[in-house]
Enzyme design. Structure first.
Site, PDB file in Angstrom:
ATOM      1  N   VAL A 153      15.741  54.770  93.497  1.00 17.70           N
ATOM      2  CA  VAL A 153      14.886  56.019  93.558  1.00 17.70           C
ATOM      3  C   VAL A 153      15.650  56.803  92.403  1.00 17.70           C
ATOM      4  O   VAL A 153      16.552  57.302  92.592  1.00 17.70           O
ATOM      5  CB  VAL A 153      15.050  56.779  95.029  1.00 17.70           C
ATOM      6  CG1 VAL A 153      14.565  57.938  95.035  1.00 17.70           C
ATOM      7  CG2 VAL A 153      14.312  55.756  95.948  1.00 17.70           C
ATOM      8  N   PRO A 154      15.083  57.104  91.310  1.00 22.31           N
ATOM      9  CA  PRO A 154      15.540  57.803  90.189  1.00 22.31           C
ATOM     10  C   PRO A 154      15.764  59.476  90.155  1.00 22.31           C
ATOM     11  O   PRO A 154      15.480  59.795  89.389  1.00 22.31           O
ATOM     12  CB  PRO A 154      14.666  57.090  88.876  1.00 22.31           C
ATOM     13  CG  PRO A 154      13.395  57.215  89.718  1.00 22.31           C
ATOM     14  CD  PRO A 154      13.583  56.784  91.043  1.00 22.31           C
ATOM     15  N   CYS A 155      16.601  59.986  91.182  1.00 18.05           N
ATOM     16  CA  CYS A 155      16.914  61.070  91.246  1.00 18.05           C
ATOM     17  C   CYS A 155      17.543  61.731  90.132  1.00 18.05           C
ATOM     18  O   CYS A 155      17.591  62.799  89.855  1.00 18.05           O
ATOM     19  CB  CYS A 155      17.681  61.415  92.473  1.00 18.05           C
ATOM     20  SG  CYS A 155      18.961  60.369  92.685  1.00 18.05           S
ATOM     21  N   HIS A 156      18.366  60.847  89.212  1.00 17.79           N
ATOM     22  CA  HIS A 156      18.914  61.361  88.167  1.00 17.79           C
ATOM     23  C   HIS A 156      17.808  61.753  87.110  1.00 17.79           C
ATOM     24  O   HIS A 156      18.069  62.509  86.002  1.00 17.79           O
ATOM     25  CB  HIS A 156      19.701  60.060  87.427  1.00 17.79           C
ATOM     26  CG  HIS A 156      18.770  58.884  87.255  1.00 17.79           C
ATOM     27  ND1 HIS A 156      18.541  57.887  87.851  1.00 17.79           N
ATOM     28  CD2 HIS A 156      18.457  58.538  85.954  1.00 17.79           C
ATOM     29  CE1 HIS A 156      18.029  56.922  87.498  1.00 17.79           C
ATOM     30  NE2 HIS A 156      17.906  57.369  86.156  1.00 17.79           N
ATOM     31  N   ARG A 157      16.428  61.409  87.188  1.00 17.68           N
ATOM     32  CA  ARG A 157      15.477  61.831  86.280  1.00 17.68           C
ATOM     33  C   ARG A 157      14.947  63.164  86.543  1.00 17.68           C
ATOM     34  O   ARG A 157      13.957  63.954  86.039  1.00 17.68           O
ATOM     35  CB  ARG A 157      14.162  60.859  86.321  1.00 17.68           C
ATOM     36  CG  ARG A 157      14.701  59.502  85.678  1.00 17.68           C
ATOM     37  CD  ARG A 157      13.436  58.639  85.812  1.00 17.68           C
ATOM     38  NE  ARG A 157      13.940  57.290  85.389  1.00 17.68           N
ATOM     39  CZ  ARG A 157      13.351  56.227  85.961  1.00 17.68           C
ATOM     40  NH1 ARG A 157      12.155  56.325  86.671  1.00 17.68           N
ATOM     41  NH2 ARG A 157      13.957  55.090  85.681  1.00 17.68           N
TER      42      ARG A 157
END
EC number: 2.1.1.63
Length: 175
Positions: free
Chosen positions: A140-144
């Site tokens: 889950v790409p929360c870094h994006r």
């Protein structure tokens, strides 16, 4: 159970740890060695236990760390890895946020907290809180998710967010 594996990416070691039963309950990683990974494991364990997800620290070999690594390097699309997640202990709102983010914001791109909030008809603060509690980083790409004014924070370290975006080829948000 927990499965831990070390990989190399862009000349750096990355340690990936995955809590799982039948599916993934939580993911953590370290770019700063195994000792720091242990700190991250303890933080994730505490988060999962606060969410009533039982955690077993017995180590067991699994394909899950390699799956996370394959998502990281782009060999598996984030949305295709959603099927490996248990979503145990995650609120219905958080699950919705994680699914929308993962399906809509592709590798190599970013979205602001406000833009994601608008897609979900909620507030940027609610999105930020869901990102902070994300037990599935990388998949889950929360870094994006970034601030309108810049990169923004990231747990465990802002440098990790920058590194993940650089791996994905994001320009303009990593300086």
């Amino acid at each position: 159970m927990i499965s831990i594996e070390k990989f190399e990416i862009f000349g750096r070691e990355i340690w990936i740890a995955v809590f799982f039963e039948e599916k993934i309950d939580g993911v953590t990683f370290s770019l700063d060695g195994c000792e720091y990974l242990m700190e991250r494991i303890n933080s994730l364990k505490a988060l999962l236990e606060r969410r009533n997800v039982s955690v077993n620290l017995a180590e067991e070999k699994s394909d899950y760390p390699k799956i996370v690594y394959n998502v990281l390097v782009g060999d598996i699309e984030n949305q295709d890895a959603l099927r490996f997640l248990s979503f145990r202990g995650v609120t219905p709102f958080e699950k919705k946020v994680y699914e929308v983010l993962t399906k809509k914001v592709k590798r190599g791109s970013v979205i602001t907290y406000g833009e994601l909030a608008k897609m979900l008809s909620t507030s940027p603060r609610a999105v930020g809180n869901a990102m902070k509690r994300n037990p599935y980083p990388i998949i889950v790409p929360c870094h994006r998710v970034v601030l309108k004014s810049g990169l923004g924070d990231y747990t465990p370290k802002r440098e990790y967010k920058q590194f993940l975006l650089e791996i994905e080829g994001v320009k303009g948000w990593t300086s």
